[in-house]
Scaffold this motif. Structure first.
Motif, PDB file in Angstrom:
ATOM      1  N   PRO A 187      70.309 -44.401  16.126  1.00 47.75           N
ATOM      2  CA  PRO A 187      71.600 -45.085  16.236  1.00 47.75           C
ATOM      3  C   PRO A 187      71.547 -46.152  17.331  1.00 47.75           C
ATOM      4  O   PRO A 187      71.147 -45.877  18.460  1.00 47.75           O
ATOM      5  N   LYS A 188      71.932 -47.367  16.986  1.00 49.12           N
ATOM      6  CA  LYS A 188      71.852 -48.469  17.943  1.00 49.12           C
ATOM      7  C   LYS A 188      72.906 -48.355  19.038  1.00 49.12           C
ATOM      8  O   LYS A 188      72.762 -48.924  20.114  1.00 49.12           O
ATOM      9  N   ASP A 189      73.996 -47.638  18.764  1.00 61.31           N
ATOM     10  CA  ASP A 189      75.102 -47.571  19.715  1.00 61.31           C
ATOM     11  C   ASP A 189      75.088 -46.310  20.566  1.00 61.31           C
ATOM     12  O   ASP A 189      76.048 -46.017  21.269  1.00 61.31           O
ATOM     13  N   GLN A 190      73.994 -45.542  20.489  1.00 66.24           N
ATOM     14  CA  GLN A 190      73.916 -44.304  21.254  1.00 66.24           C
ATOM     15  C   GLN A 190      72.744 -44.367  22.245  1.00 66.24           C
ATOM     16  O   GLN A 190      71.599 -44.563  21.843  1.00 66.24           O
ATOM     17  N   GLU A 191      73.076 -44.179  23.508  1.00 66.81           N
ATOM     18  CA  GLU A 191      72.036 -44.183  24.525  1.00 66.81           C
ATOM     19  C   GLU A 191      71.248 -42.878  24.449  1.00 66.81           C
ATOM     20  O   GLU A 191      71.807 -41.813  24.205  1.00 66.81           O
ATOM     21  N   ASN A 192      69.940 -42.969  24.643  1.00 64.99           N
ATOM     22  CA  ASN A 192      69.058 -41.793  24.600  1.00 64.99           C
ATOM     23  C   ASN A 192      69.024 -41.129  23.222  1.00 64.99           C
ATOM     24  O   ASN A 192      68.740 -39.927  23.106  1.00 64.99           O
ATOM     25  N   ALA A 193      69.343 -41.885  22.155  1.00 70.18           N
ATOM     26  CA  ALA A 193      69.256 -41.338  20.799  1.00 70.18           C
ATOM     27  C   ALA A 193      67.797 -41.001  20.492  1.00 70.18           C
ATOM     28  O   ALA A 193      66.868 -41.646  20.986  1.00 70.18           O
ATOM     29  N   VAL A 194      67.579 -39.979  19.662  1.00 71.43           N
ATOM     30  CA  VAL A 194      66.225 -39.522  19.374  1.00 71.43           C
ATOM     31  C   VAL A 194      66.099 -39.101  17.917  1.00 71.43           C
ATOM     32  O   VAL A 194      67.043 -38.585  17.322  1.00 71.43           O
ATOM     33  N   VAL A 195      64.925 -39.362  17.347  1.00 69.47           N
ATOM     34  CA  VAL A 195      64.556 -38.838  16.039  1.00 69.47           C
ATOM     35  C   VAL A 195      63.380 -37.895  16.265  1.00 69.47           C
ATOM     36  O   VAL A 195      62.417 -38.241  16.959  1.00 69.47           O
ATOM     37  N   HIS A 196      63.463 -36.708  15.708  1.00 70.32           N
ATOM     38  CA  HIS A 196      62.411 -35.709  15.890  1.00 70.32           C
ATOM     39  C   HIS A 196      61.398 -35.832  14.754  1.00 70.32           C
ATOM     40  O   HIS A 196      61.770 -35.779  13.580  1.00 70.32           O
ATOM     41  N   VAL A 197      60.135 -36.012  15.107  1.00 69.45           N
ATOM     42  CA  VAL A 197      59.058 -36.156  14.120  1.00 69.45           C
ATOM     43  C   VAL A 197      58.125 -34.956  14.271  1.00 69.45           C
ATOM     44  O   VAL A 197      57.502 -34.771  15.318  1.00 69.45           O
ATOM     45  N   GLN A 198      58.035 -34.136  13.209  1.00 71.08           N
ATOM     46  CA  GLN A 198      57.231 -32.907  13.285  1.00 71.08           C
ATOM     47  C   GLN A 198      55.995 -32.995  12.390  1.00 71.08           C
ATOM     48  O   GLN A 198      56.117 -33.091  11.166  1.00 71.08           O
ATOM     49  N   PRO A 199      54.785 -32.967  12.975  1.00 69.36           N
ATOM     50  CA  PRO A 199      53.566 -32.935  12.165  1.00 69.36           C
ATOM     51  C   PRO A 199      53.438 -31.589  11.450  1.00 69.36           C
ATOM     52  O   PRO A 199      53.663 -30.537  12.052  1.00 69.36           O
ATOM     53  N   VAL A 200      53.091 -31.631  10.158  1.00 69.89           N
ATOM     54  CA  VAL A 200      52.913 -30.408   9.372  1.00 69.89           C
ATOM     55  C   VAL A 200      51.610 -30.520   8.592  1.00 69.89           C
ATOM     56  O   VAL A 200      51.441 -31.460   7.789  1.00 69.89           O
ATOM     57  N   ALA A 201      50.696 -29.592   8.823  1.00 77.27           N
ATOM     58  CA  ALA A 201      49.394 -29.613   8.156  1.00 77.27           C
ATOM     59  C   ALA A 201      49.374 -28.658   6.973  1.00 77.27           C
ATOM     60  O   ALA A 201      49.824 -27.514   7.075  1.00 77.27           O
ATOM     61  N   ILE A 202      48.850 -29.147   5.849  1.00 76.70           N
ATOM     62  CA  ILE A 202      48.742 -28.352   4.623  1.00 76.70           C
ATOM     63  C   ILE A 202      47.260 -28.157   4.325  1.00 76.70           C
ATOM     64  O   ILE A 202      46.540 -29.129   4.082  1.00 76.70           O
ATOM     65  N   ALA A 203      46.808 -26.907   4.341  1.00 77.70           N
ATOM     66  CA  ALA A 203      45.389 -26.614   4.119  1.00 77.70           C
ATOM     67  C   ALA A 203      45.227 -25.596   2.985  1.00 77.70           C
ATOM     68  O   ALA A 203      45.747 -24.482   3.069  1.00 77.70           O
ATOM     69  N   TYR A 204      44.505 -25.983   1.943  1.00 77.27           N
ATOM     70  CA  TYR A 204      44.196 -25.065   0.835  1.00 77.27           C
ATOM     71  C   TYR A 204      42.909 -24.343   1.221  1.00 77.27           C
ATOM     72  O   TYR A 204      41.847 -24.958   1.338  1.00 77.27           O
ATOM     73  N   THR A 205      43.024 -23.042   1.425  1.00 80.61           N
ATOM     74  CA  THR A 205      41.937 -22.317   2.083  1.00 80.61           C
ATOM     75  C   THR A 205      41.222 -21.265   1.256  1.00 80.61           C
ATOM     76  O   THR A 205      40.054 -20.974   1.496  1.00 80.61           O
ATOM     77  N   ARG A 206      41.918 -20.645   0.288  1.00 80.00           N
ATOM     78  CA  ARG A 206      41.289 -19.549  -0.461  1.00 80.00           C
ATOM     79  C   ARG A 206      41.612 -19.629  -1.943  1.00 80.00           C
ATOM     80  O   ARG A 206      42.652 -20.143  -2.347  1.00 80.00           O
ATOM     81  N   ILE A 207      40.686 -19.093  -2.734  1.00 76.29           N
ATOM     82  CA  ILE A 207      40.883 -19.005  -4.170  1.00 76.29           C
ATOM     83  C   ILE A 207      40.499 -17.592  -4.599  1.00 76.29           C
ATOM     84  O   ILE A 207      39.431 -17.090  -4.214  1.00 76.29           O
ATOM     85  N   GLN A 208      41.390 -16.928  -5.319  1.00 76.59           N
ATOM     86  CA  GLN A 208      41.198 -15.518  -5.679  1.00 76.59           C
ATOM     87  C   GLN A 208      40.915 -14.663  -4.452  1.00 76.59           C
ATOM     88  O   GLN A 208      40.141 -13.700  -4.495  1.00 76.59           O
ATOM     89  N   GLY A 209      41.532 -15.019  -3.322  1.00 77.79           N
ATOM     90  CA  GLY A 209      41.380 -14.244  -2.099  1.00 77.79           C
ATOM     91  C   GLY A 209      40.123 -14.529  -1.310  1.00 77.79           C
ATOM     92  O   GLY A 209      39.955 -14.017  -0.197  1.00 77.79           O
ATOM     93  N   MET A 210      39.223 -15.369  -1.843  1.00 75.97           N
ATOM     94  CA  MET A 210      37.965 -15.681  -1.169  1.00 75.97           C
ATOM     95  C   MET A 210      38.027 -17.088  -0.577  1.00 75.97           C
ATOM     96  O   MET A 210      38.701 -17.962  -1.113  1.00 75.97           O
ATOM     97  N   PRO A 211      37.314 -17.305   0.554  1.00 75.31           N
ATOM     98  CA  PRO A 211      37.299 -18.644   1.152  1.00 75.31           C
ATOM     99  C   PRO A 211      36.887 -19.704   0.129  1.00 75.31           C
ATOM    100  O   PRO A 211      35.959 -19.492  -0.655  1.00 75.31           O
ATOM    101  N   MET A 212      37.579 -20.812   0.128  1.00 75.68           N
ATOM    102  CA  MET A 212      37.322 -21.870  -0.837  1.00 75.68           C
ATOM    103  C   MET A 212      36.108 -22.688  -0.406  1.00 75.68           C
ATOM    104  O   MET A 212      36.141 -23.374   0.623  1.00 75.68           O
ATOM    105  N   GLY A 213      35.044 -22.626  -1.180  1.00 75.62           N
ATOM    106  CA  GLY A 213      33.839 -23.387  -0.875  1.00 75.62           C
ATOM    107  C   GLY A 213      33.890 -24.776  -1.488  1.00 75.62           C
ATOM    108  O   GLY A 213      34.880 -25.186  -2.096  1.00 75.62           O
ATOM    109  N   ARG A 214      32.793 -25.505  -1.348  1.00 74.31           N
ATOM    110  CA  ARG A 214      32.739 -26.877  -1.849  1.00 74.31           C
ATOM    111  C   ARG A 214      32.945 -26.962  -3.360  1.00 74.31           C
ATOM    112  O   ARG A 214      33.504 -27.926  -3.873  1.00 74.31           O
ATOM    113  N   TYR A 215      32.513 -25.946  -4.079  1.00 72.09           N
ATOM    114  CA  TYR A 215      32.618 -25.976  -5.542  1.00 72.09           C
ATOM    115  C   TYR A 215      34.080 -26.053  -5.991  1.00 72.09           C
ATOM    116  O   TYR A 215      34.403 -26.709  -6.976  1.00 72.09           O
ATOM    117  N   HIS A 216      34.944 -25.360  -5.267  1.00 68.41           N
ATOM    118  CA  HIS A 216      36.353 -25.306  -5.651  1.00 68.41           C
ATOM    119  C   HIS A 216      37.233 -26.307  -4.911  1.00 68.41           C
ATOM    120  O   HIS A 216      38.423 -26.400  -5.199  1.00 68.41           O
TER     121      HIS A 216
END
Length: 266
Positions: free
Chosen positions: A169-198
């Motif tokens: 907001p241009k009319d508000q002093e000390n106005a802030v927008v919160h930016v939250q980094p969120v990482a998405i990692a696909y890690t397992r397939i059928q309960g097993m660690p996902m290797g290069r093949y998958h």
């Protein structure tokens, strides 16, 4: 045979569920009911169940507003994952609107479509994003600007954070927008660690058709994805977008690699 039967059953379940929710969402959009923000979250949860994708959450969504989520982007599955965790609105390139099925779903969620090549429209697009954030909506930005292979974070484009600056907001002093980094990692397939093949199941390369990739996910049967909510960055008037982009890129890369290498501490 069994795999084909499972896919068929899940397709019927999702189809029937969509047949109920879509008309209701159209009404919610027509009359601008608050319900329009909550229904997509329910649909995304059911879609993940039908696809066999299990989400594991680390950390928590920042409760403060206005809030922008900056996430790494590997596949269309990221939309389902993030959409199942909170009532969010996505920023997408305008071509997505014409995609079969996914374009329709994006419009039903009131996605903000942007045309990056037309600078004359940039102002209107940024104003829409700022307006939605000011109204309390959580806006999801994929600052890499494209999908990766799921193994890395591409360079983050600082220009895409223009919406965060516009939301102050241009009319508000000390106005802030919160930016939250969120990482998405696909890690397992059928309960097993996902290797290069998958690993191709995690990412969605541009040369692979949507239907082909979707069938690959369905045949995989069970995917695990780890979603990590990082520490929020407070962005204020006068702050540098490039500094913000550099910080977000570094945090996304650290969080993603921690999961892919099995070093994340719960």
């Amino acid at each position: 045979m069994v795999n084909g039967l499972r896919i068929g059953i899940m397709a019927v379940v999702l189809g029937l569920f969509s047949a109920v929710l879509i008309p209701l969402q159209l009404l919610a959009l027509r009359f601008d009911w608050r319900l329009r923000r909550r229904l997509p979250r329910t649909w995304h949860k059911v879609a993940l169940y039908c696809l066999g994708i299990r989400v594991h959450i680390h950390g928590s969504l920042d409760p403060r507003r206005p809030l922008m989520i900056a996430a790494n982007h590997a596949s269309w599955k990221d939309i389902l994952v993030l959409g199942s965790l909170a009532d969010v609105v996505f920023i997408a390139k305008t071509e997505v609107a014409s995609w079969p099925i996914f374009g329709t779903l994006a419009r039903l969620q009131k996605t903000i479509f942007v045309v990056r090549e037309e600078k004359r429209r940039t102002g209107d697009q940024v104003n829409e994003i700022a307006g939605r954030m000011a109204d309390g909506e959580i806006v999801v930005l994929f600052p890499e600007g494209t999908t990766s292979d799921g193994n890395r974070v591409l360079s983050v484009k600082s220009s895409l954070f223009g919406a965060a600056a516009a939301a102050l907001p241009k009319d508000q002093e000390n106005a802030v927008v919160h930016v939250q980094p969120v990482a998405i990692a696909y890690t397992r397939i059928q309960g097993m660690p996902m290797g290069r093949y998958h690993r191709p199941i995690a990412g969605w390369p541009g040369d692979v058709g949507m239907v082909s990739h979707l069938m690959g996910v369905l045949r995989a049967g069970a995917l695990d994805v780890d979603v990590t909510f990082g520490d929020t960055v407070d962005f204020r008037q006068g702050d540098n977008r490039k500094t913000l982009a550099t910080h977000v890129e570094s945090r996304l890369r650290d969080m993603l690699l921690a999961h892919l290498r099995g070093r994340h501490k719960s």
